[in-house]
Motif scaffolding. Structure first.
Motif, PDB file in Angstrom:
ATOM      1  N   ALA A   1       0.776  -1.152  -0.030  1.00  0.00           N
ATOM      2  CA  ALA A   1       0.091  -0.049  -0.242  1.00  0.00           C
ATOM      3  C   ALA A   1       0.754   1.404   0.082  1.00  0.00           C
ATOM      4  CB  ALA A   1      -0.984   0.038   1.318  1.00  0.00           C
ATOM      5  N   GLN A   2       1.916   1.250   0.735  1.00  0.00           N
ATOM      6  CA  GLN A   2       2.843   2.340   0.977  1.00  0.00           C
ATOM      7  C   GLN A   2       3.626   2.336  -0.468  1.00  0.00           C
ATOM      8  OE1 GLN A   2       5.259   2.713   4.420  1.00  0.00           O
ATOM      9  NE2 GLN A   2       3.991   1.741   5.784  1.00  0.00           N
TER      10      GLN A   2
ATOM     11  N   LEU B   1      -2.565   5.308  -3.443  1.00  0.00           N
ATOM     12  CA  LEU B   1      -3.218   5.018  -2.310  1.00  0.00           C
ATOM     13  C   LEU B   1      -2.477   5.837  -1.192  1.00  0.00           C
ATOM     14  CD1 LEU B   1      -3.659   1.166  -2.185  1.00  0.00           C
ATOM     15  CD2 LEU B   1      -5.552   2.838  -2.562  1.00  0.00           C
ATOM     16  N   ARG B   2      -3.020   6.173   0.027  1.00  0.00           N
ATOM     17  CA  ARG B   2      -2.278   6.643   1.086  1.00  0.00           C
ATOM     18  C   ARG B   2      -2.819   5.949   2.463  1.00  0.00           C
ATOM     19  NH1 ARG B   2       0.617  11.503   2.480  1.00  0.00           N
ATOM     20  NH2 ARG B   2       0.757  11.079   0.356  1.00  0.00           N
ATOM     21  N   LEU B   3      -1.706   5.074   2.973  1.00  0.00           N
ATOM     22  CA  LEU B   3      -2.029   4.351   4.042  1.00  0.00           C
ATOM     23  C   LEU B   3      -2.077   5.080   5.457  1.00  0.00           C
ATOM     24  CD1 LEU B   3      -2.437   1.587   5.293  1.00  0.00           C
ATOM     25  CD2 LEU B   3       0.171   1.406   5.728  1.00  0.00           C
TER      26      LEU B   3
ATOM     27  N   PRO C   1      10.079   1.615  13.295  1.00  0.00           N
ATOM     28  CA  PRO C   1      10.330   2.842  14.019  1.00  0.00           C
ATOM     29  C   PRO C   1      10.567   4.190  13.038  1.00  0.00           C
ATOM     30  CG  PRO C   1      12.420   1.478  13.414  1.00  0.00           C
ATOM     31  CD  PRO C   1      11.246   0.640  13.174  1.00  0.00           C
ATOM     32  N   TYR C   2      10.285   3.950  11.626  1.00  0.00           N
ATOM     33  CA  TYR C   2      10.524   5.051  10.734  1.00  0.00           C
ATOM     34  C   TYR C   2       9.190   5.746  10.391  1.00  0.00           C
ATOM     35  CZ  TYR C   2      15.160   3.244  10.969  1.00  0.00           C
ATOM     36  OH  TYR C   2      16.520   2.782  11.463  1.00  0.00           O
ATOM     37  N   THR C   3       8.105   5.211  10.501  1.00  0.00           N
ATOM     38  CA  THR C   3       7.020   5.354   9.842  1.00  0.00           C
ATOM     39  C   THR C   3       5.946   6.519  10.399  1.00  0.00           C
ATOM     40  OG1 THR C   3       4.849   4.507   9.037  1.00  0.00           O
ATOM     41  CG2 THR C   3       5.189   4.064  11.253  1.00  0.00           C
ATOM     42  N   THR C   4       5.172   6.997   9.562  1.00  0.00           N
ATOM     43  CA  THR C   4       4.278   8.214  10.051  1.00  0.00           C
ATOM     44  C   THR C   4       2.865   7.779  10.014  1.00  0.00           C
ATOM     45  OG1 THR C   4       4.087   9.043   7.740  1.00  0.00           O
ATOM     46  CG2 THR C   4       5.612  10.150   8.785  1.00  0.00           C
TER      47      THR C   4
ATOM     48  N   GLN D   1      16.632  -0.087   7.554  1.00  0.00           N
ATOM     49  CA  GLN D   1      15.427   0.108   8.369  1.00  0.00           C
ATOM     50  C   GLN D   1      14.974  -1.080   9.050  1.00  0.00           C
ATOM     51  OE1 GLN D   1      12.413   2.579   6.958  1.00  0.00           O
ATOM     52  NE2 GLN D   1      13.787   3.734   5.552  1.00  0.00           N
TER      53      GLN D   1
ATOM     54  N   ARG E   1      20.050   2.532  13.231  1.00  0.00           N
ATOM     55  CA  ARG E   1      19.088   3.596  13.169  1.00  0.00           C
ATOM     56  C   ARG E   1      19.554   4.397  12.057  1.00  0.00           C
ATOM     57  NH1 ARG E   1      14.637   5.739  16.282  1.00  0.00           N
ATOM     58  NH2 ARG E   1      14.751   3.470  16.806  1.00  0.00           N
TER      59      ARG E   1
ATOM     60  N   PRO F   1       6.604   8.610   0.890  1.00  0.00           N
ATOM     61  CA  PRO F   1       5.926   9.642   1.779  1.00  0.00           C
ATOM     62  C   PRO F   1       5.469   9.215   3.383  1.00  0.00           C
ATOM     63  CG  PRO F   1       4.437   8.313   0.418  1.00  0.00           C
ATOM     64  CD  PRO F   1       5.827   7.775   0.356  1.00  0.00           C
ATOM     65  N   TYR F   2       6.174   8.204   3.746  1.00  0.00           N
ATOM     66  CA  TYR F   2       5.611   8.030   5.238  1.00  0.00           C
ATOM     67  C   TYR F   2       6.924   7.732   6.147  1.00  0.00           C
ATOM     68  CZ  TYR F   2       1.841   5.903   2.665  1.00  0.00           C
ATOM     69  OH  TYR F   2       0.490   5.680   1.763  1.00  0.00           O
ATOM     70  N   THR F   3       8.060   8.279   5.808  1.00  0.00           N
ATOM     71  CA  THR F   3       9.288   8.003   6.399  1.00  0.00           C
ATOM     72  C   THR F   3       9.350   9.300   7.550  1.00  0.00           C
ATOM     73  OG1 THR F   3      11.296   7.706   6.279  1.00  0.00           O
ATOM     74  CG2 THR F   3      10.643   9.201   4.872  1.00  0.00           C
ATOM     75  N   THR F   4      10.427   9.007   8.504  1.00  0.00           N
ATOM     76  CA  THR F   4      10.881  10.020   9.254  1.00  0.00           C
ATOM     77  C   THR F   4      12.227  10.267   9.195  1.00  0.00           C
ATOM     78  OG1 THR F   4      11.462   8.097  11.091  1.00  0.00           O
ATOM     79  CG2 THR F   4       9.235   9.454  11.140  1.00  0.00           C
ATOM     80  N   VAL F   5      12.867   9.438   7.895  1.00  0.00           N
ATOM     81  CA  VAL F   5      14.160   9.703   7.925  1.00  0.00           C
ATOM     82  C   VAL F   5      14.447  11.058   7.012  1.00  0.00           C
ATOM     83  CG1 VAL F   5      16.119   8.514   6.630  1.00  0.00           C
ATOM     84  CG2 VAL F   5      14.589   6.829   7.877  1.00  0.00           C
TER      85      VAL F   5
END
Lengths: 356, 356, 356, 356
Positions: free
Chosen positions: B22-23, B28-30, B47-50, C23, C29, C47-51
């Protein structure tokens, strides 16, 4: 010791192979090739031979130098030809199926036993190095309990006027099954379905489910309609699983190291269970070395040995009878819409007992 | 265009794959990963996700930014979860089987149609390049009439508490069959047998014979007991035959050039007929180039497209229902000793008509 | 323990794989993805990352949270980037080849040793389950003495402006060779020939003969011109022979049971000798079970472990240097018409000694 | 027409095959099997034959019914035996290598031309359906320009007292190469290296690089030390690539649809180039149907046809001479440490011209 005098009967498809391998067997001495079409027999023998051709079966049976006949004629003629040979005191090797009926087959088994003659079925596959190894692995306990059998034999076969795919191809799989299973495992029943998608007037595709006395299902798929050939048999055991791919010369047999483990109920989540599905396999695989031997030469050697040692051959008339009984039951199952049809037990011991 | 807001429900075995793909799908926007075990959801997200984790399905359904949910929970929960989602006005992607019962499945199909929402089944295999090509070959007429189908799917699978091998593995083969057969070919009936040689309390080996409206038999063998994996499907046609070996990356699909010819009756001797058996195959083989695409990404793209274009997806609820109806009939056949059990027709058109 | 802060440099072909596997490694990290083209870096991160993405290598090196960098830029930039990282006190993982010159590579190895930093080469293949098993089999003595090596790596590769097939593909084979050979076996010399049949301006096909200190020849064939992929390595030993077919997922590794026996001179006729040629093989074959692990994840874990345990990594700068030295010698051999060119020994101990 | 009287000379390893196939060829009439060990000859002929055995080559050559001899004795005896036969006015079929020296081979070619007799080399592989198809594909232009050849022939071969692996195995690959290459492509030079890791006193592993007049390198790897057999030849062309795996009966030949394309310099980034590497192949693969014919029977038929039609055979003495000249040059290259050694051109036309 004098070689055993042999006549081959039938110069059609398989006869030439019997002629060639008989000539390569020191313990046999080929005397005749008999075919109604004498010219064809001569052609098969070729221009360099000292073996005689004849159209007369009588002449062959009357020859005191002939101790055994090898019959490779159409199945419908087997009963008369085998009976005549036995009555003339000849040992017999006969192509599969033994006869088209279990009753007739039983009569021949009976006759041979009464006369103390060898009646051997040419279940050629049972003499291949692969099947010998499979039998050894199962009988030696290395496989553990047999849990399933799946055999696929698909070919491009031309539709024949008198035989369907069941009687044409399944004898191979059923004779192998009969040969490799442990002695105490018997066939209880069979269910069969088939189809004729080209309107050939007979089954061209068939599936057999053979119920063993252990509750295990052995499945056989035979098929005439494929331009590609597949000949694979998987035998799953509690300890190891055998995969036999007869068309792969570099890895004909592979023995997979572990069967299935039961996870304690409730201890596994959705996750863990699928982990197992993902891995290709859990243990090592062994590809046993197989000698490069021609099965039909082994058939000929076994025929000679059985005659000399006055013992039943490895694939005797009783094995042929068991295969025919199974095919008859399969025919009945097809006619009854796939119902499970019991198969009459035909143990070697029964036949022996009768004549004790 | 705004991407479609999506929530994945279930962070077990398959959920992480839905999250990942999906990502990777721009349309799509998960938004959420929902699991009763929130910690597990967090672990899957990493640990890296929004993306947010939640244990509350309600919270997901109440989020106006969520237009669709993708459900990867145990089958027993599908009915309630899908119904709630549809009633909340969300489009749905759901893992196979749609639900454990045809009646419930039909109800969901009905509901989605009534609300004008997309109900899509994740029949992942239908989106593989191999199955797409098979469908194209059959629909385009290159195979000719389908004459037989033989599908083997054997694995090492751990025995599960609630599902047998039929419901675990056969949905793959049946959804593929449903997908590739010509539109006018329907399933009429099914006969199934199975065995449980390890006393697991449920079928571990099963054979299905699926009778098509053309009179053709499609056979499926599913099996949990093998340490080696086999995934082969042979589709024989009047013009060509397809062999699909999913575990062979360098030759996943092979198209054999010719089917069977009927020799005019009586024109062939024993000899000639067997000549044909001896040759490995008669025509050329084509191994079509297949793109290297991940099927699940195609599933995600199809979900987005179906929603955007307001059209039924390639593998809609009706396909899921047809598979479940077939499995139910197979269960009945097993219970009735392998009898042929009719399968209720479930055409897409029926469902559509109802809501016309 | 705190995870090790990492930056990936280069968002081209291989960088995204480093990003993904970093990751997935708990001991690391990921802090930055650095690329001159910041937009490309952002796209890779998704689009979902904190990196964070950055075009500035300086910014990365100045970040005190970054303890290590993983460099996946073109080879020509490696020297400057690695040197700067080491001088900034960062541990380094770098793609193959270490640099385009042995002198520069040696300088980096030296620098890392002086600073007590980890310099690791991403010789990914050395971390595959297959290569690990091969190393174990050779080091454990199961293969006996290595008698020959034959490695074929042919691909469809587009011709590149700055690299020939030797520098593009052979590093794989040479790093594997370096990794699996017993510690006391060194490379003495190399002879190489190549061709450019498409007038690309650089070698597209090359053959290397690598002379080992034992007198054994290891042969490597690398090739860009084939639409089909072949990746096979045969390692013949006095006791067993290994065949590694990396494109065969069901039998990646096969260990053949026996090597060659010397028949006493004069005892064999023409006949007997050829009998041996006829048999497919003389002993059993073992296909060892291999875990399904992604090599690059193992690379990441090894990087983290080497840093934490302050020890040289499994494939350190010295291994990278040995591969580069070999490639340089091969270049010279090609220029000299295929002559045997000595390769400077670069043992790990040399480098260590220098800094003892 | 009368069949051509033939004598086979040598009852060792290969002789029996000549005896068997000669007997199966209607255009030939086998008269004698000649071997110094008359008992061995009798054993080969078996107990059913009308063919005579003799230890006397003189007797064979004096027999006016013998028009041709087929020689399967050790290579060292070929020169004398072939010369004597030609001088006695007999046509000759001789095993490979024609003789152990190019000078002697040329003398025999010359002699046969002078006498107008057929001198044919039993380059058996050239008569296999696979090699015939390869020749047809190359000569017909379907492959485009040949860009590389890579041939691997590894076996378990016992070390022989008088021959090394080059002279034992490479004649197969070199005769095939000679046969399939376009008529205007000649061999210019050869470089060879080998090793003897078992201290057998002769090469057991060898690599040949054969430089063609087009600048293309053909590489051959022959090897006696492997318990597993590999026989693969890859022929890369500008339009298609052929992969021949002689040990794979179900897919002996595969023709890959596209060769390599040159991307315009500078248009591709690091990324795109590697994308191509990732895909397994870009086009369809065709597996052409091959007839199941025994190559040696075709050799016999060609011998008979060449004699009857008074024309040079497909693999005449000149082909044998070219192979021997190449092997001699390879020997020299090994002695000179792998240097490129020119090969004397031996075109059929040269020999013909001389006698015009």
């Amino acid at each position: 010791m004098e070689p055993i005098g042999l006549a081959v009967v039938g110069a059609g498809y398989w006869g030439p192979n019997l002629v060639r391998t008989a000539q390569a067997t020191p313990a046999l001495r080929l005397r005749w090739l008999c075919d109604l079409d004498e010219e064809r027999a001569r052609t098969v023998l070729g221009p360099y031979t000292t073996v005689r051709a004849t159209p007369s079966y009588r002449q062959v049976l009357d020859d005191p130098d002939v101790a055994a006949v090898a019959i490779a004629t159409p199945a419908a003629t087997h009963f008369e030809l085998v009976r005549a040979a036995l009555e003339a005191g000849k040992h017999v090797l006969v192509e599969k199926p033994l006869t088209p009926s279990a009753a007739q087959s039983a009569e021949l088994v009976d006759l041979a036993a009464r006369y103390g003659l060898v009646l051997m079925c040419d279940h050629t596959y049972c003499y291949t190095p692969a099947v010998r190894k499979i039998r050894e692995l199962i009988h030696g306990g290395e496989i553990g309990d047999v849990q399933f059998v799946d055999s696929v034999r698909i070919n491009l076969g031309l539709v024949q006027p008198d035989v369907d795919v069941l009687w044409d191809l399944a004898p191979h799989d059923l004779s192998i099954l009969d040969h490799v299973l442990p002695a105490d495992v018997t066939v209880e029943a069979v269910a069969a379905r088939g189809s004729d998608p080209i309107n050939a007037g007979r089954l061209c595709v068939a599936h057999l489910s053979v119920l063993l006395s252990t509750g295990v299902m052995a499945h056989v798929h035979v098929n005439w309609l494929s331009p590609t050939k597949i000949r694979t048999t998987v035998i799953g055991g509690s300890r190891r699983t055998i995969v036999w791919d007869d068309l792969n010369p570099v890895q004909r047999l592979a023995v997979y190291d572990r069967g299935v483990d039961r996870a304690p109920a409730g201890t596994l989540g959705q996750d863990e269970r699928h982990e197992a599905l993902v891995s290709y396999r859990v243990g090592d695989v062994l590809v046993p070395a197989l000698p490069e031997r021609e099965a039909l030469r082994e058939v000929m050697a076994e025929l000679a040995d059985a005659i000399t040692q006055e013992r039943p051959p490895l694939t005797g008339g009783d094995a042929g009878l068991r295969v025919v009984a199974l095919l008859e039951a399969a025919d009945r199952s097809v006619a009854e819409g796939g119902a499970l049809v019991p198969v009459r037990h035909v143990a070697e011991s029964d036949v022996m007992k009768e004549h004790a």
